[in-house]
Design an enzyme around this catalytic site. Structure first.
Site, PDB file in Angstrom:
ATOM      1  N   GLU A 244     -32.693 -41.494   5.195  1.00 46.70           N
ATOM      2  CA  GLU A 244     -31.432 -42.174   5.497  1.00 46.70           C
ATOM      3  C   GLU A 244     -30.540 -41.410   6.476  1.00 46.70           C
ATOM      4  O   GLU A 244     -29.537 -41.948   6.938  1.00 46.70           O
ATOM      5  CB  GLU A 244     -30.664 -42.518   4.215  1.00 46.70           C
ATOM      6  CG  GLU A 244     -30.180 -41.355   3.385  1.00 46.70           C
ATOM      7  CD  GLU A 244     -31.170 -40.940   2.315  1.00 46.70           C
ATOM      8  OE1 GLU A 244     -32.372 -41.241   2.467  1.00 46.70           O
ATOM      9  OE2 GLU A 244     -30.747 -40.303   1.325  1.00 46.70           O
ATOM     10  N   ASN A 245     -30.917 -40.183   6.811  1.00 45.01           N
ATOM     11  CA  ASN A 245     -30.157 -39.495   7.862  1.00 45.01           C
ATOM     12  C   ASN A 245     -30.515 -40.024   9.249  1.00 45.01           C
ATOM     13  O   ASN A 245     -29.905 -39.612  10.239  1.00 45.01           O
ATOM     14  CB  ASN A 245     -30.371 -37.985   7.791  1.00 45.01           C
ATOM     15  CG  ASN A 245     -31.819 -37.583   7.879  1.00 45.01           C
ATOM     16  OD1 ASN A 245     -32.675 -38.193   7.272  1.00 45.01           O
ATOM     17  ND2 ASN A 245     -32.107 -36.563   8.672  1.00 45.01           N
TER      18      ASN A 245
END
Lengths: 233, 219
Positions: free
Chosen positions: B46-47
């Site tokens: 999710e980064n």
């Protein structure tokens, strides 16, 4: 072409004052504006509210500003890996507001897109929802979350040009582009600064209109927080 | 009774060809090691990465390329990179087929608590609240009981919640359980050698079990 170039980090942050709200790009220690953080520590500006996904580690990143007690409030999604942070938080010297990572990113985005608020399902039914307006759309509840209001956004890019156009590299992109769009004043430090015209317009991640000041940083440490490797058979 | 790799291995069987999957920190990360051959899966971090590859070879680490656990990783052919807002856009709009994450407690109506213990230093929820609020399919990977020997499958969570009414399936060292839409845990499979009674004793929330609950099968 409008020239956005400043001499370096000291000039770029020279008008940041006590009590300002700053956005700082990066995820963990990846893609953080190392030069500007060093300059902020040197300047000694205090009572800052910092919006950043994380708070660095004890001796690097925003941790350096925490050591000098420059931060009044952190707005983050995750603040582990920092003993000094924990000490200041438990002693009441530091205020922290923890918000979901997607909410953090999207509140930056809303600011940069000129929208006052967003609706997100993240945090519905949890303590994050306390005091917030809940709206139901198509049978599902959403929290209203406001766009951030930051005096300065400080971001780190891989390449930039004199017109302020930015290109990020790999996952050091993270929060940087959305924060770049969200600052009243946006400062970009880049590993390589080139003349306007040298970057392919098709490859620009952040158009220069969002960037007010740009400079080529130096001495990037790019510290790795969790070095994980495999061995060749 | 399964070890952590056993739990990961069992969860890997839930992954279907063509899935985009987000793996949380801890046991969920291990699931990547057990994705069956011939199944094409894209892992989301999710980064800002789709197509997360294995750890780099020693000496090939890139400080600019990390996962959401801040570990150095690699990309794969077909990978793409994007900013954090876009990353949570694909999570919120349910483009990610499956989310696998750990938990401290799950309640019989599918509430999850996994980010905060009152009285302890709170590190934050990271992306967990966004993921559980939006994912269409969430599997929890966790130990059935906590270190004090108390059940983590409860009528109601006692810890501050991460999300409400969102967990559909739980895999522990003892069992695979579905969270029923009307409430309660339905025992689907037992870990090898573990009895229904043993699982019942370790489960404080309402447990439904048929007469013959099969054992998990591993290839």
């Amino acid at each position: 072409m409008i020239n956005k170039v400043v001499s370096g980090a000291d000039e770029a942050i020279s008008d940041i004052e006590n009590g300002n709200t700053l956005m700082l790009g990066g995820f963990g220690l990846c893609g953080i504006p190392e030069n500007c953080i060093t300059a902020l520590v040197k300047k000694g500006v205090k009572d800052l509210t910092c919006i950043s996904n994380n708070a660095g580690v004890d001796d690097f990143g925003i941790g350096l500003m925490l050591q000098q007690r420059q931060v009044k409030k952190m707005i983050s999604s995750y603040v582990g890996e920092n003993a000094e942070f924990e000490r200041q938080l438990l002693s009441g010297e530091l205020e922290v507001e923890l918000i979901p990572q997607g909410t953090l990113a999207t509140r930056c985005m809303a600011s940069g897109y000129g929208m006052p608020a967003i609706f997100t399902p993240a945090g519905v039914g949890t303590e994050v929802a306390e005091g917030k307006e809940v709206r139901n759309f198509n049978g599902k509840d959403y929290l209203m979350e406001y766009a951030f209001d930051a005096d300065f956004a400080i971001v780190k890019a891989w390449k930039g040009d004199t017109a302020g156009n930015l290109i990020f590299r790999s996952t050091s992109r993270n929060f940087n582009p959305v924060m770049a769009m969200a600052g009243k004043i946006t400062i970009a430090e880049v590993e390589e600064l080139v003349e306007a015209g040298e970057l392919d317009p098709d490859h620009i991640h952040t158009p220069g209109v969002f960037v007010h000041r740009i400079f080529q940083g130096a001495g990037y440490e790019k510290r790795i927080e969790q070095r994980t490797v495999r061995t060749k058979n | 009774m399964l070890d952590k790799d056993g739990i990961a291995k069992r969860i890997a069987k839930e992954i279907k060809d063509g899935f985009y999957v987000n793996l949380g920190i801890g046991i969920p990360t291990l699931v990547a090691n057990y994705i069956p051959a011939g199944i094409n899966v894209v892992l989301q971090s999710e980064n800002g990465l789709l197509g997360m590859g294995p750890f780099p070879f020693e000496g090939e680490e890139d400080a600019d390329l990390i996962n959401a656990g801040k570990q150095t990783i690699t990309t794969l052919p077909g990978s793409s990179i994007f900013d954090s807002a876009l990353s949570f856009g694909m999570i919120r709009s349910q483009k990610i087929d499956l989310t696998i994450l750990g938990a401290m407690e799950v309640s019989e109506n599918g509430d999850i608590a996994n980010w905060k213990i009152p009285g302890k230093m709170v590190k934050g929820m990271g992306g967990a609240m966004d993921l559980v609020a939006s994912a269409k399919n969430i599997i929890v990977a966790m130990q059935h009981v906590n270190k004090a020997g108390e059940s983590k499958l409860l009528p109601k969570c006692t810890l501050p919640l991460t999300g409400v009414n969102c967990i559909k399936k739980i895999v522990t060292e003892l069992a695979v359980l579905d969270v029923l839409p009307e409430g309660g845990f339905k025992l689907i499979e037992r870990a090898p050698g573990v009895s229904v009674d043993y699982i019942r004793q370790a489960t404080t929330g309402k447990l439904f079990a048929d007469d013959n609950v099969p054992e998990m099968i591993f290839d």
